[in-house]
Motif scaffolding. Structure first.
Motif, mmCIF file in Angstrom:
data_model
loop_
_atom_site.group_PDB
_atom_site.id
_atom_site.type_symbol
_atom_site.label_atom_id
_atom_site.label_comp_id
_atom_site.label_asym_id
_atom_site.label_seq_id
_atom_site.Cartn_x
_atom_site.Cartn_y
_atom_site.Cartn_z
ATOM 1 N N GLU A 5 0.843 -1.190 0.000
ATOM 2 C CA GLU A 5 0.000 0.000 0.000
ATOM 3 C C GLU A 5 0.879 1.241 0.000
ATOM 4 N N LEU A 6 0.610 2.145 -0.919
ATOM 5 C CA LEU A 6 1.286 3.436 -0.921
ATOM 6 C C LEU A 6 0.245 4.504 -0.624
ATOM 7 N N LYS A 7 0.512 5.305 0.392
ATOM 8 C CA LYS A 7 -0.444 6.308 0.838
ATOM 9 C C LYS A 7 0.169 7.699 0.708
ATOM 10 N N ASN A 8 -0.308 8.444 -0.291
ATOM 11 C CA ASN A 8 0.125 9.827 -0.512
ATOM 12 C C ASN A 8 1.647 9.956 -0.497
ATOM 13 N N VAL A 9 2.289 9.119 -1.279
ATOM 14 C CA VAL A 9 3.751 9.065 -1.277
ATOM 15 C C VAL A 9 4.331 10.063 -2.281
ATOM 16 N N SER A 10 5.288 10.846 -1.800
ATOM 17 C CA SER A 10 6.068 11.727 -2.666
ATOM 18 C C SER A 10 7.542 11.473 -2.374
ATOM 19 N N TYR A 11 8.353 11.577 -3.424
ATOM 20 C CA TYR A 11 9.782 11.339 -3.230
ATOM 21 C C TYR A 11 10.590 12.189 -4.194
ATOM 22 N N LYS A 12 11.687 12.734 -3.652
ATOM 23 C CA LYS A 12 12.607 13.544 -4.436
ATOM 24 C C LYS A 12 14.023 13.046 -4.177
ATOM 25 N N TYR A 13 14.747 12.727 -5.252
ATOM 26 C CA TYR A 13 16.116 12.242 -5.121
ATOM 27 C C TYR A 13 17.026 13.348 -4.573
ATOM 28 N N VAL A 51 9.087 0.248 -3.596
ATOM 29 C CA VAL A 51 8.479 -1.018 -3.184
ATOM 30 C C VAL A 51 9.549 -2.009 -2.726
ATOM 31 N N ARG A 52 10.669 -2.031 -3.421
ATOM 32 C CA ARG A 52 11.749 -2.953 -3.072
ATOM 33 C C ARG A 52 12.507 -2.503 -1.825
ATOM 34 N N GLY A 53 12.326 -1.242 -1.413
ATOM 35 C CA GLY A 53 13.011 -0.746 -0.231
ATOM 36 C C GLY A 53 14.353 -0.120 -0.508
ATOM 37 N N LEU A 54 14.748 -0.034 -1.796
ATOM 38 C CA LEU A 54 15.994 0.664 -2.116
ATOM 39 C C LEU A 54 15.883 2.136 -1.725
ATOM 40 N N ILE A 55 14.670 2.643 -1.791
ATOM 41 C CA ILE A 55 14.315 3.926 -1.179
ATOM 42 C C ILE A 55 13.508 3.587 0.080
ATOM 43 N N PRO A 56 13.945 3.955 1.279
ATOM 44 C CA PRO A 56 15.042 4.862 1.614
ATOM 45 C C PRO A 56 16.324 4.167 2.089
ATOM 46 N N GLN A 60 18.742 7.973 -0.491
ATOM 47 C CA GLN A 60 18.230 8.823 0.585
ATOM 48 C C GLN A 60 17.147 9.751 0.014
ATOM 49 N N GLY A 61 17.367 11.033 0.020
ATOM 50 C CA GLY A 61 16.388 11.944 -0.565
ATOM 51 C C GLY A 61 15.259 12.289 0.379
ATOM 52 N N ASP A 62 14.230 12.891 -0.177
ATOM 53 C CA ASP A 62 13.092 13.419 0.581
ATOM 54 C C ASP A 62 11.878 12.530 0.335
ATOM 55 N N LEU A 63 11.508 11.725 1.333
ATOM 56 C CA LEU A 63 10.378 10.798 1.219
ATOM 57 C C LEU A 63 9.300 11.160 2.222
ATOM 58 N N VAL A 74 7.978 0.649 5.011
ATOM 59 C CA VAL A 74 9.249 0.201 4.448
ATOM 60 C C VAL A 74 10.436 0.719 5.256
ATOM 61 N N ARG A 75 10.258 1.849 5.929
ATOM 62 C CA ARG A 75 11.335 2.402 6.752
ATOM 63 C C ARG A 75 11.679 1.483 7.921
ATOM 64 N N GLU A 76 10.700 0.699 8.358
ATOM 65 C CA GLU A 76 10.887 -0.164 9.526
ATOM 66 C C GLU A 76 11.366 -1.558 9.161
ATOM 67 N N TRP A 77 11.370 -1.885 7.864
ATOM 68 C CA TRP A 77 11.834 -3.197 7.434
ATOM 69 C C TRP A 77 13.356 -3.263 7.458
ATOM 70 N N ASP A 78 13.907 -4.380 7.902
ATOM 71 C CA ASP A 78 15.312 -4.657 7.692
ATOM 72 C C ASP A 78 15.498 -4.973 6.213
ATOM 73 N N SER A 79 16.477 -4.348 5.577
ATOM 74 C CA SER A 79 16.623 -4.477 4.129
ATOM 75 C C SER A 79 16.881 -5.915 3.694
ATOM 76 N N GLN A 80 17.636 -6.690 4.483
ATOM 77 C CA GLN A 80 17.891 -8.088 4.116
ATOM 78 C C GLN A 80 16.640 -8.932 4.274
ATOM 79 N N LEU A 81 15.881 -8.668 5.337
ATOM 80 C CA LEU A 81 14.634 -9.405 5.531
ATOM 81 C C LEU A 81 13.652 -9.082 4.414
#
Length: 282
Positions: A5-13, A51-56, A60-63, A74-81
């Motif tokens: 689920e993506l909720k009002n997501v904005s991102y700037k590199y 979705v893959r978690g490469l961001i963030p 980095q950037g503004d998410l 996604v911020r709370e996921w461990d990247s390897q998990l």
């Protein structure tokens, strides 16, 4: 529970003045195949990276907003998990290969080895996926010496061996010939039949129309249309946006134009007929 689920997501590199994704709000349902299309710089790869978690975790950037994977941001996921949940197949098959293994067999097993999968199970999984993708003749070859099409098959094998629930696939056929492209879509369709959730970015819209459950059209970082393939590709407004269309859909739109009075179309009937004849190879 929905996978993503993506909720009002904005991102700037970092160092960018404009948003690569803006006010994106969508729910990807479990077990569905989503085809993602749109112009270059439309935000498609950025969506994949989120979705893959490469961001963030990598970029980095503004998410802002929420990117929820099985209900957890996604911020709370461990990247390897997260890599055990989501497989990512990159656009360029030449960058997908690790470069640290001397045989295809070892390359396919690399991800499982990194996750600490037991040796017997690892061998079974690799053998199963090699048979599934019919690449037995490649297993002893050096992956760095393979063609683009062969590398893409190995990339798929490596991800399928991981048995991820979600697959994010970014333009896997961009460097492949038509025959190999067809093979790749057969693999993707097989994964769909297994109940995987699939997000596929692809410019070959004829295949998107044939295989996907739902199509998302992106432009300047925003989703401008979504729906079933028939709903999206019957929308003539997309033509004015320069979106790619399946050949059959284009012919359908052009045939409809022929039925309208001359004053309401921008080309003459003879020009439209000529285009249709050309597309049909007549």
């Amino acid at each position: 529970m929905n996978d993503i689920e993506l909720k009002n997501v904005s991102y700037k590199y970092p160092l960018s003045e404009s948003f690569a994704l803006k006010d994106f709000h969508f729910t990807f349902k479990k077990g569905k195949f989503y085809g993602i299309i749109g112009s270059n710089s439309g935000g498609k790869t950025t969506l994949c990276n989120l979705v893959r978690g490469l961001i963030p975790h990598f970029y980095q950037g503004d998410l802002s907003g929420e990117v929820l994977i099985e209900g957890t941001d996604v911020r709370e996921w461990d990247s390897q998990l997260l890599s055990t949940k989501i497989g990512y197949i990159f656009q360029n098959p030449f960058t997908q290969i690790s470069g640290v293994r001397e045989t295809v067999l070892e390359e396919i097993a690399l991800g499982l080895e990194n996750l600490g999968v037991e040796k017997d199970e690892m061998i079974d999984r690799v053998i199963d996926v090699v048979k599934l993708l019919k690449i037995e003749d490649l297993i002893k070859k050096n992956p760095n010496n393979l063609s683009g099409g062969q590398r893409q098959r190995v990339a798929f094998a490596s991800i399928i061996a991981m048995n991820n629930d979600i697959l994010v696939i970014d333009e896997p056929t961009s460097q492949l010939d038509p025959e190999t492209t067809s093979d790749v879509f057969e693999i993707i369709n097989m994964l769909k039949a297994q109940g995987k959730t699939i997000l596929l970015v692809e410019h070959k819209v004829d295949l998107i129309a044939e295989y996907s459950d739902e199509v998302i059209v992106m432009e300047k970082g925003q989703m401008v249309y979504n729906g079933s393939p028939s709903e999206v590709f019957s929308n003539k407004d997309l033509l004015s946006r320069g979106a790619a269309f399946p050949q059959v859909a284009l012919l359908s739109h052009e045939m409809k134009m022929l039925d309208k009075p001359f004053d309401y179309i921008t080309i003459t009937k003879s020009q439209a007929k000529e285009q249709i004849m050309k597309r049909m190879g007549l």
